[in-house]
Design a protein around this motif. Structure first.
Motif, mmCIF file in Angstrom:
data_model
loop_
_atom_site.group_PDB
_atom_site.id
_atom_site.type_symbol
_atom_site.label_atom_id
_atom_site.label_comp_id
_atom_site.label_asym_id
_atom_site.label_seq_id
_atom_site.Cartn_x
_atom_site.Cartn_y
_atom_site.Cartn_z
ATOM 1 N N UNK A 195 98.544 -74.482 -41.243
ATOM 2 C CA UNK A 195 98.522 -75.813 -41.852
ATOM 3 C C UNK A 195 99.918 -76.412 -41.913
ATOM 4 N N UNK A 196 100.894 -75.624 -42.356
ATOM 5 C CA UNK A 196 102.263 -76.125 -42.484
ATOM 6 C C UNK A 196 102.879 -76.486 -41.128
ATOM 7 N N UNK A 197 102.540 -75.697 -40.118
ATOM 8 C CA UNK A 197 103.099 -75.953 -38.785
ATOM 9 C C UNK A 197 102.319 -77.037 -38.043
ATOM 10 N N UNK A 198 101.133 -77.344 -38.534
ATOM 11 C CA UNK A 198 100.308 -78.360 -37.878
ATOM 12 C C UNK A 198 99.755 -77.907 -36.545
ATOM 13 N N UNK A 199 99.366 -76.615 -36.456
ATOM 14 C CA UNK A 199 98.820 -76.073 -35.218
ATOM 15 C C UNK A 199 97.388 -75.596 -35.468
ATOM 16 N N UNK A 200 96.653 -75.389 -34.357
ATOM 17 C CA UNK A 200 95.231 -75.053 -34.476
ATOM 18 C C UNK A 200 94.954 -73.576 -34.581
ATOM 19 N N UNK A 201 95.801 -72.765 -33.954
ATOM 20 C CA UNK A 201 95.464 -71.341 -33.927
ATOM 21 C C UNK A 201 96.708 -70.468 -33.840
ATOM 22 N N UNK A 202 96.469 -69.174 -33.791
ATOM 23 C CA UNK A 202 97.549 -68.190 -33.797
ATOM 24 C C UNK A 202 98.395 -68.251 -32.536
ATOM 25 N N UNK A 203 97.779 -68.572 -31.410
ATOM 26 C CA UNK A 203 98.546 -68.638 -30.162
ATOM 27 C C UNK A 203 99.634 -69.703 -30.268
ATOM 28 N N UNK A 204 99.264 -70.889 -30.757
ATOM 29 C CA UNK A 204 100.238 -71.970 -30.888
ATOM 30 C C UNK A 204 101.312 -71.607 -31.907
ATOM 31 N N UNK A 205 100.909 -70.934 -32.990
ATOM 32 C CA UNK A 205 101.887 -70.493 -33.991
ATOM 33 C C UNK A 205 102.839 -69.456 -33.394
ATOM 34 N N UNK A 206 102.303 -68.560 -32.573
ATOM 35 C CA UNK A 206 103.130 -67.533 -31.944
ATOM 36 C C UNK A 206 104.154 -68.157 -31.005
ATOM 37 N N UNK A 207 103.762 -69.202 -30.294
ATOM 38 C CA UNK A 207 104.695 -69.892 -29.404
ATOM 39 C C UNK A 207 105.851 -70.483 -30.205
ATOM 40 N N UNK A 208 105.539 -71.091 -31.344
ATOM 41 C CA UNK A 208 106.585 -71.654 -32.199
ATOM 42 C C UNK A 208 107.508 -70.542 -32.704
ATOM 43 N N UNK A 209 106.914 -69.386 -33.045
ATOM 44 C CA UNK A 209 107.721 -68.256 -33.514
ATOM 45 C C UNK A 209 108.723 -67.824 -32.444
ATOM 46 N N UNK A 210 108.292 -67.798 -31.184
ATOM 47 C CA UNK A 210 109.192 -67.446 -30.078
ATOM 48 C C UNK A 210 110.256 -68.525 -29.886
ATOM 49 N N UNK A 211 109.831 -69.781 -29.898
ATOM 50 C CA UNK A 211 110.777 -70.871 -29.686
ATOM 51 C C UNK A 211 111.827 -70.931 -30.795
ATOM 52 N N UNK A 212 111.420 -70.559 -32.017
ATOM 53 C CA UNK A 212 112.343 -70.604 -33.154
ATOM 54 C C UNK A 212 113.242 -69.376 -33.218
ATOM 55 N N UNK A 213 112.987 -68.410 -32.337
ATOM 56 C CA UNK A 213 113.824 -67.219 -32.307
ATOM 57 C C UNK A 213 113.440 -66.157 -33.319
ATOM 58 N N UNK A 214 112.242 -66.237 -33.876
ATOM 59 C CA UNK A 214 111.804 -65.239 -34.860
ATOM 60 C C UNK A 214 111.380 -63.952 -34.185
ATOM 61 N N UNK A 215 111.066 -64.023 -32.887
ATOM 62 C CA UNK A 215 110.592 -62.841 -32.154
ATOM 63 C C UNK A 215 111.579 -62.549 -31.033
ATOM 64 N N UNK A 216 111.958 -61.292 -30.942
ATOM 65 C CA UNK A 216 112.921 -60.907 -29.898
ATOM 66 C C UNK A 216 112.296 -61.091 -28.532
#
Length: 216
Positions: A195-216
């Motif tokens: 909800x906070x990220x404004x995305x529909x599912x976990x895949x889109x959230x995971x992409x943001x996590x990678x783009x933000x540098x949260x995942x190595x």
């Protein structure tokens, strides 16, 4: 038991996939569809845990069926199953809320693993598809990174921890064990994150996590 809806316009393909799934006693094909429109109707009537959808089908293609299912049967996780690995199909499938993307030419074990993963609340991309997604992320990392970090900054510290583990491909159960919390709490965190990220599912959230540098 994980209840599966199988949709493909080729009867031989449906029979082959069904035979692969029959090797796992925890999987049950509860309905079969020969086109996208029928798949949506069966998703409403059978409420399967996972829907395996071919991309190219008559009346309504897999992408259109997936989009409708996210609206009328939101508890059904959608996995796209196709022989086509073009980037535009991958992007569209992820954009409409698909939880997984598998290629028919992949290892049968990937199919079973993918169904279990999305049924458990995780996302699953076949290795070949994952390579394409990672390449796209790497190509746009400099331009997208700042925006992703800004979006992630709105999350609490615990939500960022959950997002990082989600981005690493962990299921809700695995995240719960890693953070020593109950699975229900993880589900609540994931829902808040989407909800906070404004995305529909976990895949889109995971992409943001990678783009933000949260995942190595």
């Amino acid at each position: 038991m994980i209840r599966v809806l199988l949709a493909d316009d080729e009867a031989m393909i449906r029979a082959g996939v069904k035979a692969i799934l029959a090797a796992d006693p925890s999987l049950e094909v509860v309905a079969e569809a020969g086109d996208g429109r029928q798949a949506v109707d069966l998703a409403i009537s059978h409420r399967p845990d996972v829907a395996l959808l071919d991309i190219r089908m008559p009346r309504l293609d897999g992408l259109g069926a997936a989009s409708e299912m996210r609206r009328v049967a939101p508890d059904t996780a959608v996995v796209m199953l196709t022989t086509f690995g073009e980037d535009d199909y991958i992007a569209k499938a992820l954009d409409i809320g698909a939880s997984g993307f598998l290629l028919k030419s992949g290892d049968p074990r990937e199919l079973i693993a993918g169904i279990h993963a999305v049924a458990d609340g995780a996302a699953y991309l076949s290795p070949r598809v994952a390579q394409r997604v990672i390449a796209q992320l790497a190509g746009g990392r400099m331009s997208k990174g700042a925006l992703a970090r800004e979006r992630v900054s709105a999350l609490t510290e615990r939500e960022r921890e959950v997002l990082a583990l989600l981005g690493a491909g962990m299921s809700n159960a695995e995240i719960a064990r890693e953070l020593h919390i109950v699975e229900g709490t993880v589900k609540a965190y994931v829902s808040a994150i989407l909800t906070r990220l404004g995305v529909r599912n976990r895949v889109q959230a995971a992409i943001i996590a990678h783009e933000a540098g949260l995942v190595a």
